[in-house]
Design an enzyme around this catalytic site. Sequence first.
Site: not given
Ligand SMILES: Cc1ncc(COP(=O)(O)O)c(C=O)c1O
Length: 374
Positions: A183
């Site tokens: 990110k």
């Molecule tokens: C659109 C979206 N939602 C949720 C997530 C989940 O994030 P995390 O990896 O911090 O749990 C991601 C991670 O890539 C994402 O791109």
Amino acid sequence: MSMLPFTRPTLGEEELQSVREVLESGWITTGPKAKALEEAIAAYVGGGVQARVFNSATSALEACLFAAGVGPGDEVIVPAMSFVATANVVVRVGARPVFVDVDLNSRNIRADRVGKAINSRTRAIMPVHFAGLAADLDPLYALAGQHGLLVIEDAAQAIGTEHAGHKVGANGNPVCFSFHPNKNMTTIEGGAVTATDPAFLQRLERIRFHGIERDADGNMDVKAWGGKMNLPDVNSAIGLIQLSKLDGFNARRRELASRYLQRLANVPHLVLPADGPGHSWHMFCVCVDLNATGLTRPQIQARLEKQGVGTGTHYPAMTLFSLYRDLGNAPGDFPVAERIGRETLTLPLFPTMTEADVDHVCDALQQSISSEAA
Ligand SMILES: Cc1ncc(COP(=O)(O)O)c(C=O)c1O
């Protein structure tokens, strides 16, 4: 030849130093740094919101759904193309994800199709700000208002994104961010929710940590289930440094993305991602007309790799995964999401790339999609 990955975190001496300080402090899990990160995120996002940090955006989204009381018998509207966490969190709380197709250019949920998906079981709409481009929020909030629905924004890819001149997250509704290493800023793993409702924020805190609540004397009680979703101070310390660099990172991402858009504008067989004000350019994803090139995506990826260019595929249509087919979705139901899933290719984009790197990727892509390439 050195390999250009599709993404790479930008970490420096300050992050190393901040980790060392926490490790030497004697308190390494959730504590003062997590609190400081919450305050810094709230100040960064603006709008008078508060922030609560989590160990991932997945946890943050789950906690929001639990805190909103979404559960069995409820439906939550999500885009058909996103990282699968967007739909999985709905399943996790016992509700049903209802998919709506996305737009080919913005890759965001088609707000004009959401109305048709609303029924008496619908509890929430969960738009995703894909690759850092804000979803079409105004019609979504209007629909939510008309039907008494909650909007929980999946802003996992959108820290620093702006919508209508304000940072995503500043509107006071629950908005969830991710700080995964891919990110725009990272805490290694981590996430956050911004919101304003004090009762909702209190429920989030309890869900985040075993359901524990304490009275004025420090006595502990647990009235409802809670999980283990807290963000340690080591991660929070990294996040504080990363957040201070975020606007610089995002400005650089925008410069590099503009160069991509310019350089690729006249390359045939590509659908370029839409630009827009406030875009934070988390990723640069093109769609390649595979029929026109006569090539498969793995062939194109292999050709690019030979030229030192790493790529990703963000994302397959979630509706084609077995779990979601078993819930009644079938091939052909979401043609744009499915097309993106087949054709998408994520090109390298991260702040330490140079203009020459972008030019190299563009040249390599142009060669790789032409049938004459070796
Ligand atoms: C659109 C979206 N939602 C949720 C997530 C989940 O994030 P995390 O990896 O911090 O749990 C991601 C991670 O890539 C994402 O791109």
